[in-house]
Design a protein around this motif. Sequence first.
Motif, short mmCIF file in Angstrom:
data_model
loop_
_atom_site.label_atom_id
_atom_site.label_comp_id
_atom_site.label_asym_id
_atom_site.label_seq_id
_atom_site.Cartn_x
_atom_site.Cartn_y
_atom_site.Cartn_z
N GLY A 1 0.81 -1.22 0.00
CA GLY A 1 0.00 0.00 0.00
C GLY A 1 0.84 1.26 0.00
O GLY A 1 0.47 2.28 -0.60
N ILE A 2 2.00 1.20 0.67
CA ILE A 2 2.87 2.38 0.76
C ILE A 2 3.72 2.54 -0.50
O ILE A 2 3.88 3.65 -1.03
N LEU A 3 4.27 1.43 -1.02
CA LEU A 3 5.26 1.53 -2.10
C LEU A 3 4.68 1.58 -3.51
O LEU A 3 5.27 2.21 -4.39
N VAL A 4 3.54 0.92 -3.73
CA VAL A 4 2.98 0.89 -5.10
C VAL A 4 2.74 2.30 -5.66
O VAL A 4 3.07 2.56 -6.82
N PRO A 5 2.19 3.26 -4.86
CA PRO A 5 1.98 4.60 -5.44
C PRO A 5 3.28 5.28 -5.91
O PRO A 5 3.27 6.06 -6.86
N VAL A 6 4.40 4.96 -5.24
CA VAL A 6 5.68 5.59 -5.58
C VAL A 6 6.23 5.05 -6.90
O VAL A 6 6.99 5.74 -7.59
N THR A 7 5.83 3.81 -7.26
CA THR A 7 6.40 3.20 -8.47
C THR A 7 6.03 3.95 -9.74
O THR A 7 6.74 3.89 -10.74
N THR B 1 -7.58 -3.89 -18.13
CA THR B 1 -7.17 -3.56 -19.50
C THR B 1 -7.99 -2.38 -20.03
O THR B 1 -7.44 -1.43 -20.58
N ASN B 2 -9.30 -2.45 -19.87
CA ASN B 2 -10.17 -1.40 -20.39
C ASN B 2 -9.94 -0.07 -19.67
O ASN B 2 -9.96 1.00 -20.29
N THR B 3 -9.68 -0.15 -18.37
CA THR B 3 -9.43 1.06 -17.57
C THR B 3 -8.19 1.79 -18.08
O THR B 3 -8.21 3.01 -18.27
N LEU B 4 -7.12 1.03 -18.31
CA LEU B 4 -5.86 1.66 -18.75
C LEU B 4 -5.91 2.03 -20.23
O LEU B 4 -5.30 3.02 -20.64
N ASN B 5 -6.63 1.26 -21.04
CA ASN B 5 -6.79 1.60 -22.47
C ASN B 5 -7.48 2.95 -22.65
O ASN B 5 -7.32 3.61 -23.68
N SER B 6 -8.26 3.37 -21.63
CA SER B 6 -9.00 4.63 -21.75
C SER B 6 -8.11 5.86 -21.58
O SER B 6 -8.54 6.98 -21.82
N LEU B 7 -6.83 5.62 -21.17
CA LEU B 7 -5.91 6.74 -20.92
C LEU B 7 -4.97 6.97 -22.09
O LEU B 7 -4.61 6.04 -22.81
N PRO B 8 -4.52 8.23 -22.28
CA PRO B 8 -3.43 8.49 -23.24
C PRO B 8 -2.15 7.81 -22.76
O PRO B 8 -1.98 7.59 -21.55
N LYS B 9 -1.26 7.49 -23.69
CA LYS B 9 -0.05 6.71 -23.37
C LYS B 9 0.78 7.33 -22.25
O LYS B 9 1.32 6.63 -21.39
N GLN B 10 0.89 8.68 -22.23
CA GLN B 10 1.76 9.32 -21.23
C GLN B 10 1.24 9.16 -19.80
O GLN B 10 1.96 9.36 -18.84
N TYR B 11 -0.04 8.76 -19.68
CA TYR B 11 -0.62 8.56 -18.34
C TYR B 11 -0.53 7.12 -17.86
O TYR B 11 -0.97 6.81 -16.74
N TYR B 12 0.01 6.20 -18.70
CA TYR B 12 0.04 4.79 -18.31
C TYR B 12 0.72 4.54 -16.96
O TYR B 12 0.15 3.86 -16.10
N PRO B 13 1.96 5.07 -16.73
CA PRO B 13 2.60 4.81 -15.42
C PRO B 13 1.73 5.28 -14.25
O PRO B 13 1.63 4.59 -13.23
N ASP B 14 1.10 6.47 -14.41
CA ASP B 14 0.25 6.99 -13.33
C ASP B 14 -1.01 6.14 -13.17
O ASP B 14 -1.41 5.82 -12.05
N GLY B 15 -1.64 5.79 -14.30
CA GLY B 15 -2.85 4.97 -14.26
C GLY B 15 -2.58 3.61 -13.62
O GLY B 15 -3.38 3.12 -12.82
N ILE B 16 -1.44 3.02 -13.98
CA ILE B 16 -1.07 1.71 -13.42
C ILE B 16 -0.83 1.84 -11.91
O ILE B 16 -1.30 1.01 -11.12
N ALA B 17 -0.09 2.87 -11.50
CA ALA B 17 0.18 3.08 -10.07
C ALA B 17 -1.12 3.29 -9.31
O ALA B 17 -1.31 2.74 -8.21
N ILE B 18 -2.05 4.07 -9.89
CA ILE B 18 -3.35 4.33 -9.22
C ILE B 18 -4.14 3.03 -9.08
O ILE B 18 -4.61 2.69 -7.99
N THR B 19 -4.28 2.28 -10.20
CA THR B 19 -5.10 1.06 -10.15
C THR B 19 -4.49 0.00 -9.24
O THR B 19 -5.21 -0.65 -8.47
N GLN B 20 -3.16 -0.16 -9.30
CA GLN B 20 -2.51 -1.16 -8.44
C GLN B 20 -2.65 -0.79 -6.96
O GLN B 20 -2.87 -1.65 -6.10
N THR B 21 -2.52 0.51 -6.65
CA THR B 21 -2.68 0.96 -5.26
C THR B 21 -4.10 0.71 -4.78
O THR B 21 -4.31 0.18 -3.67
N ILE B 22 -5.07 1.07 -5.62
CA ILE B 22 -6.48 0.86 -5.28
C ILE B 22 -6.74 -0.62 -4.98
O ILE B 22 -7.44 -0.98 -4.03
#
Length: 483
Positions: free
Chosen positions: A78-84, A396-417
Amino acid sequence: MNNTARKQLNISQNQQSNTVQTQQFKTGPIMAALFVAGFVGLFSETALNIALGDLSQIFSVSATTIGWLATGYFLTLGILVPVTGILMQKFTTRQMFLTSISLSLIGTLIAAVAPVFSLLLVARVIQAAGLAIALPLTQNVIFTIFPPNKRGAAMGVMGLVMLAGPALGPTIAGLILDTLSWHWIFWVTVPFLLFSLFFGIKYLPNVNEVRKVSIDAVSVILSTIGFGGVVYGFSVSGDAGWTSASVLGSIIIGFAALILFAIRQTKMEMPMLNLRAFKTPLFVIGVISSFITFFNMLSMLVILPMYMQMSLLIAAFTTGLVLLPGSLLNCILAPTIGRLFDKYGPKAVITPGTILVAIGYVFYSQFGTDTALWMIVVTHIVMMLGIGAVLASVQTNTLNSLPKQYYPDGIAITQTIQQVAGAIGIAVIVSLLSAKQNSYLATTANDLPQATAAGSSLVFTIGLVLAVVNVVLSLFMKKPSSH
């Protein structure tokens, strides 16, 4: 079209063709390295749970203290995933992978030889730190090397890993404990980590764009206090009680820190976690659906074995065997589900999946002390097929909805959630089960099996309500327009 434009188009098509050929050559070994590392981390997340009772006696510590071997793992994630999210932009893919595998190996080796509880707890934290990097990194690599029409299949296999690891952990650990010592729960994973390390070094390329980003210390501190406080508060609530000062204090402080963290991110030019992803409606729907899925799945993986052992009075290893067909069938069908997602889109896969989960909960909520084992096997198969269809497809659908430059942020958000949802789900559902057990025992005869069945029925009914919410959410999901 003029000649210059035609030449540029031909060059672009040739480059794409070459890239695809390279990917076809390397995709298998790359995914093997990442998936094996992820499986070992997720296996380790639940495998030790079955040995906690024995470890409590071996190390002469209380049940609450030994529980920190599980709580500490979740807390670290929970602490480290957002930092990734920001680390994946600052360091190369290979640097992140090697750090992840090194942490996993060091943590596993220390745990395997730990002579005292404190060292075993430190080892668990180091293991979790490795997984906190591995999960977001794997998703980032998938979304970078696979085109949108192939991501569903790849994420389907990742969904298999994310389900098989936690689901098979208790079964395999139960078998190990019946024949060997608890140390082998760790030793057995070392060859797999070495395999992953070898394949990663040999085949994994640097696929991310490294940028000069500075890590904002205030954001890291707020994120740590926020996610750490919330996960800690919910995790200890079962023992300390919901009205205890430590539980309420840590949850309130955690949420306050998260609000400050969110405000700070929106005002920064280069935020640690880009919350602009939440401006995309499909992303928001996906995040809520993902939270419910993980809340239900991880709490179900804890409650169902408790019900079977305490209400039906069957052994831990038998419990694992009863749950095995559903887990194995899900593993076999996961790639197919991913391909169906690629071919027919999200609604054709996710909506039927959410309906299957809801049907599973309808049957779970009716279970009592005389439920036949075959009924549990069949219901679990229905449930796992549903979760398998929802889990990877929603991500997959959640991250596909984002522009490519937001992938790292989207992944960090979804994994943390997902990690926070799992930690909260287990804590809340186990607390409700205990409360129902106690109230049942206080008002009727001292019948623990019946009390556990009543508690299980209550929490499975709550799971059913959340599952129905997911069915409704799935109706709003659609294939994102290409960016």
